[in-house]
Design a protein around this motif. Structure first.
Motif, PDB file in Angstrom:
ATOM      1  N   ARG B  81       8.057  28.171   5.958  1.00 32.10           N
ATOM      2  CA  ARG B  81       8.248  27.043   5.255  1.00 32.10           C
ATOM      3  C   ARG B  81       7.539  25.910   6.284  1.00 32.10           C
ATOM      4  NH1 ARG B  81      14.445  27.132   3.561  1.00 32.10           N
ATOM      5  NH2 ARG B  81      14.196  28.034   1.718  1.00 32.10           N
ATOM      6  N   ARG B  82       7.379  26.221   7.682  1.00 32.23           N
ATOM      7  CA  ARG B  82       6.638  25.339   8.453  1.00 32.23           C
ATOM      8  C   ARG B  82       5.136  25.392   8.185  1.00 32.23           C
ATOM      9  NH1 ARG B  82      10.475  27.011  12.817  1.00 32.23           N
ATOM     10  NH2 ARG B  82       8.846  28.158  13.364  1.00 32.23           N
ATOM     11  N   MET B  86       4.912  21.502   0.759  1.00 31.74           N
ATOM     12  CA  MET B  86       5.087  21.450  -0.757  1.00 31.74           C
ATOM     13  C   MET B  86       5.132  20.131  -1.216  1.00 31.74           C
ATOM     14  SD  MET B  86       6.969  23.869  -3.001  1.00 31.74           S
ATOM     15  CE  MET B  86       7.574  23.681  -4.736  1.00 31.74           C
ATOM     16  N   LEU B 105       9.624  12.596  10.159  1.00 32.33           N
ATOM     17  CA  LEU B 105      10.901  13.281  10.479  1.00 32.33           C
ATOM     18  C   LEU B 105      10.430  14.773  10.907  1.00 32.33           C
ATOM     19  CD1 LEU B 105      13.933  12.973  10.718  1.00 32.33           C
ATOM     20  CD2 LEU B 105      13.915  13.906   8.314  1.00 32.33           C
ATOM     21  N   ALA B 106       9.914  15.518   9.905  1.00 28.07           N
ATOM     22  CA  ALA B 106      10.104  16.811   9.967  1.00 28.07           C
ATOM     23  C   ALA B 106       9.128  17.276  11.526  1.00 28.07           C
ATOM     24  CB  ALA B 106       9.274  17.490   8.748  1.00 28.07           C
ATOM     25  N   ARG B 109      11.358  17.214  13.959  1.00 27.16           N
ATOM     26  CA  ARG B 109      12.912  18.163  13.891  1.00 27.16           C
ATOM     27  C   ARG B 109      12.269  19.603  13.772  1.00 27.16           C
ATOM     28  NH1 ARG B 109      14.390  14.016  15.542  1.00 27.16           N
ATOM     29  NH2 ARG B 109      15.838  12.786  14.610  1.00 27.16           N
ATOM     30  N   ALA B 110      11.198  19.810  13.274  1.00 24.58           N
ATOM     31  CA  ALA B 110      10.883  21.212  13.117  1.00 24.58           C
ATOM     32  C   ALA B 110       9.743  21.743  13.707  1.00 24.58           C
ATOM     33  CB  ALA B 110      10.650  21.535  11.572  1.00 24.58           C
ATOM     34  N   ARG B 154       3.378  13.381   4.066  1.00 25.17           N
ATOM     35  CA  ARG B 154       4.568  14.124   4.426  1.00 25.17           C
ATOM     36  C   ARG B 154       4.643  15.658   4.633  1.00 25.17           C
ATOM     37  NH1 ARG B 154      10.554  13.704   1.709  1.00 25.17           N
ATOM     38  NH2 ARG B 154       9.532  15.168   0.068  1.00 25.17           N
ATOM     39  N   ALA B 155       3.861  15.971   3.886  1.00 24.51           N
ATOM     40  CA  ALA B 155       3.597  17.670   3.799  1.00 24.51           C
ATOM     41  C   ALA B 155       2.661  18.037   4.906  1.00 24.51           C
ATOM     42  CB  ALA B 155       3.270  18.199   2.283  1.00 24.51           C
ATOM     43  N   MET B 158       3.131  18.413   8.855  1.00 26.10           N
ATOM     44  CA  MET B 158       3.825  19.431   9.382  1.00 26.10           C
ATOM     45  C   MET B 158       2.256  20.457   9.901  1.00 26.10           C
ATOM     46  SD  MET B 158       6.864  19.875   9.931  1.00 26.10           S
ATOM     47  CE  MET B 158       7.180  21.643  10.021  1.00 26.10           C
TER      48      MET B 158
ATOM     49  N   ALA C 189      11.787  22.755   2.374  1.00 22.89           N
ATOM     50  CA  ALA C 189      10.340  22.966   2.184  1.00 22.89           C
ATOM     51  C   ALA C 189       9.721  22.312   3.469  1.00 22.89           C
ATOM     52  CB  ALA C 189       9.826  22.355   0.890  1.00 22.89           C
ATOM     53  N   LEU C 190      10.103  21.478   4.001  1.00 25.03           N
ATOM     54  CA  LEU C 190       9.599  20.855   5.238  1.00 25.03           C
ATOM     55  C   LEU C 190       9.999  21.785   6.472  1.00 25.03           C
ATOM     56  CD1 LEU C 190      10.003  17.100   4.925  1.00 25.03           C
ATOM     57  CD2 LEU C 190       7.912  18.496   5.065  1.00 25.03           C
ATOM     58  N   GLY C 191      11.036  22.693   6.213  1.00 25.34           N
ATOM     59  CA  GLY C 191      11.400  23.404   7.421  1.00 25.34           C
ATOM     60  C   GLY C 191      12.195  22.771   8.231  1.00 25.34           C
ATOM     61  N   LEU C 192      12.907  21.879   7.727  1.00 25.19           N
ATOM     62  CA  LEU C 192      13.926  20.916   8.683  1.00 25.19           C
ATOM     63  C   LEU C 192      15.185  21.810   9.123  1.00 25.19           C
ATOM     64  CD1 LEU C 192      14.344  17.270   6.760  1.00 25.19           C
ATOM     65  CD2 LEU C 192      13.200  18.040   9.028  1.00 25.19           C
TER      66      LEU C 192
END
Lengths: 220, 245, 283
Positions: B81-82, B86, B105-106, B109-110, B154-155, B158, C189-192
């Motif tokens: 997912r990282r 999508m 955000l992502a 956090r990720a 946003r996508a 990442m 989908a963002l992997g949060l």
């Protein structure tokens, strides 16, 4: 400590009598409350004049003040104000009816207003006389949409009825308090009484949910 | 075109209650490739896309993305997912956050990026998709086209190796379709690996390296645009194209 | 007699709307303002007057003349202190109930079968029994089982907190389910990570949806807390019954207490409206 069911069994007649009074109180206050609610609903629907303002004040007051205050107020103040004796049952009945009426008024009104305007206009366009517009078009639909909310009020009134014990009405909670005070078996008796209320209220909640879900499906 | 496949689907099967959405799909997407998937609705296009980043579990076969295999462990899913961005048909921006925060955000956090760095990245990406002035607004204050461009940013934030687009322009008014396609065209030109479910055949013809025609849960035709539109062998494709063009 | 104007209008939001809705007639003279007195006014007045006359004739006015509002001047301090205690105990119980309720609602979303069932039973038991039974069960029954006796205050607090947690679990569940599926998918989908998914995406949106039902619940618990007066917990109802018993002036004292509850209701309702506006997302 073990769960002593014998104390429940021994006092079953007493508890049954309490339950009987609870049911009587609930049924009577729902009937009276429906009358109060219908009147207040008419007042709200009229939209102006003396009855409208009485209805507005009544609903705001009864919905903004605790049930217990209403009950105590009527029980202690009623005799003074009216200069007459008032049994605890009558006081509880009056408080619960007024309380139910305030809830039911809004439910009735919402039910009537939920009838699609087009249906009413169509009925009038067909030349239906006004009483028949109400009897044949508005009320049947309004009643159907009201059912879940009405059942909700029934469950609320069942719960409120327990408060009547506080002014000495010998309903279920009162009997349980007396019996457990003598036997010191509070845990058993109040568990039993709780189960009894649950058996009364839970099926009603399920029924209301069922109706609500069915209505949501119809609307979709 | 000897680049290694970054996405490999082998015999992917997906069942929903009472019906088979994917009937053993095989697909390999190479790094840098742009693949468009077209076909009638209900043909399994979106489902295939959603299985690739594990939004749908699969009932048979396997999917390998960037060396990680599905079905796989939670770690594999998170990794995929990282690495896979999508973009949804309905944008799915977070309505309670500003545009900037949606994008930043992502990575924070990720990817454990610092706030300053994430914000800088958000600003850069939002400028790239042409939303620089709206950066402190909330999603509901933007037009659909703007929202979808934010969703792309946003996508991208990442820094994914692959971007999936699930009918990104289907929910948009016609005049906004162009601005979103423009962003996607630019992205394709930059060498991003893209898998795009779309109804925009003109876009597919222009941008795609390969076009897949999916119908009844299987890939019926897979060909470069020229051959794809010249294909008359497949009756279902011919009928689909005649309806769309 | 004409109930139709209100009926053909949109449901009135407030008394003022309801009133305005009747100004334009629907049949006879469409659109023209009607200023003359008609059936509606007559019916409203006659029925209203009948009610007022009936009530007025039942009341013993000679007694009303002896009412002594001065007693309130004497006892306004304990009443006010009681009101503040009511506010504090209800607020604290709701805060605990909210935390527990949200926790239960989140746990219920996780795919753990037995936990789901246990939570469901917990919620339904507390929701479908009267607060008074719960209160007595906790205060008198539970100590016999656990050997730990609770003070009246603790029992009252516990009863309010436990029952509200059940209602709030249900409200929170509805709030969580109101968050669109796309939000979950986008976050995944963002992997949060899960903490961020719940803490930053789902719950902030769910909480906003929960404000109106939470307000209704808060108001009903504010009034429900009067029940604690039966255990002499020391809140407004306790103060009211004590003063009323001591002074033999139930009408003055109980009315004042009722009015205080009403004011608290209005104040909380107003505050909730403000909160809703404050947390609204620009659009």
């Amino acid at each position: 400590m073990h769960f002593d069911t014998s104390v429940i069994a021994q006092n079953l007649p007493l508890l049954a009598r309490g339950l009987e009074l609870t049911l009587l109180l609930v049924a009577a206050s729902l009937i009276l409350g429906t009358a109060f609610g219908a009147l207040a609903c008419v007042g709200k629907l009229l939209g102006r004049g003396l009855l409208y303002w009485i209805a507005v004040g009544y609903i705001a007051l009864l919905r903004g003040v605790p049930e217990l205050i209403v009950m105590f107020w009527i029980y202690y103040c009623g005799p003074l104000l009216l200069g007459a004796r008032l049994s605890s049952f009558a006081a509880a009945l009056a408080a619960m009816s007024l309380y139910a009426g305030a809830y039911l008024a809004e439910i009735f009104r919402a039910g009537v207003l939920a009838v699609p305007r087009g249906h009413v206009e169509a009925a009038r366009a067909l030349g239906l006389a006004e009483p028949f517009v109400w009897l044949d078009i508005i009320l049947p639909q309004a009643l159907r949409t009201m059912i879940p909310a009405f059942i909700g009020v029934v469950t609320i009134i069942v719960k409120v009825s327990g408060l009547a014990s506080a002014i000495g009405v010998a309903e279920l909670v009162y009997e349980a308090t007396i019996v457990s005070g003598q036997s010191y078996r509070y845990f058993e008796l109040f568990t039993a009484v709780g189960a009894c209320y649950f058996a009364l209220i839970f099926p009603l909640s399920l029924l209301a949910q069922r109706y609500e879900a069915a209505r949501a499906r119809r609307l979709r | 075109m000897a680049a290694e496949a970054i996405i490999t689907c082998e015999g992917v099967v997906k069942r929903f209650r009472g019906f088979v959405a994917l009937k053993g799909v095989d697909l390999a997407v190479r790094a840098g490739e742009v693949v468009c998937i077209v076909g009638p609705s209900g043909g399994g296009k979106s489902t295939l896309l959603r299985t690739i980043n594990a939004l749908e579990s699969i009932d048979g076969g396997s999917i390998t993305v960037d060396g990680r295999r599905l079905p796989g462990s939670g770690r594999d899913v998170r990794h995929i997912r990282r690495e896979v961005g999508m973009v949804f048909q309905s944008f799915n921006l977070f309505p309670h956050m500003t545009v900037r925060r949606n994008v930043a955000l992502a990575p924070m956090r990720a990817r454990k990026l610092g706030a300053a760095e994430a914000n800088a990245r958000a600003e850069r990406l939002l400028a790239r998709v042409g939303i620089a002035e709206q950066i402190d607004k909330y999603p509901d204050q933007l037009s659909g086209g703007q929202q979808q461009r934010v969703a792309i940013a946003r996508a991208l934030a990442m820094e994914p190796r692959v971007m999936l687009f699930d009918e990104p322009t289907s929910a948009l008014d016609p005049e906004m379709v162009k601005e979103v396609l423009e962003v996607m065209r630019e992205l394709a030109g930059s060498g991003m690996t893209m898998l795009v479910v779309t109804h925009e055949l003109a876009f597919a013809r222009e941008v795609a390296d390969r076009i897949l025609f999916m119908v009844e849960g299987a890939i019926a035709v897979a060909a470069p645009p020229k051959e794809f539109f010249a294909n008359t062998a497949d009756a279902r494709l011919a009928s689909f194209l005649s309806k769309m063009l | 007699m004409d109930l139709r104007p209100a009926l053909t209008a949109r449901p009135p939001r407030s008394a003022a709307d309801g009133h305005a809705a009747t100004v334009t007639a629907t049949d006879g003279a469409p659109g023209r303002r009607r200023l003359r007195i008609d059936g509606t006014d007559v019916v409203s007045f006659v029925l209203g007057a009948a009610i007022l006359v009936a009530v007025a004739s039942a009341i013993k006015w000679s007694f009303v003349a002896t009412l002594d509002p001065g007693v309130l001047l004497q006892y306004w301090r304990p009443l006010l202190r009681g009101a503040l205690t009511t506010l504090a105990i209800t607020g604290a119980a709701l805060a605990v109930g909210l935390a527990v309720g949200i926790l239960l609602a989140v746990l219920q979303q996780l795919p753990i079968g037995p936990a789901r069932w246990l939570i469901l039973v917990y919620v339904e038991v507390w929701r479908n029994t009267p607060l008074i039974v719960q209160l007595f069960w906790i205060h008198f029954g539970l100590p016999l089982l656990t050997g730990i006796s609770t003070t009246a205050f603790a029992s009252g607090f516990l009863a309010l907190a436990l029952q509200s947690s059940a209602y709030l679990a249900d409200i929170a569940r509805a709030g969580i389910q109101a968050v669109p599926r796309g939000q979950w998918e986008a976050a995944r989908a963002l992997g949060l990570p899960a903490v961020s998914l719940w803490g930053e995406i789902v719950l902030p949106q769910a909480l906003r949806v929960m404000i109106p039902p939470f307000t209704n619940l808060a108001l009903s618990f504010l009034n429900g807390s009067a029940l604690l007066g039966l255990l002499q917990v020391g809140e407004l109802m306790t103060a009211a019954t004590r003063i009323s018993d001591y002074t033999f002036k139930p009408i003055e004292v109980m009315s004042a207490a009722g009015l205080l509850y009403l004011l608290l209701n209005l104040a909380i309702g107003r505050a909730a409206q403000g909160l809703e506006r404050l947390t609204a997302v620009p659009r």
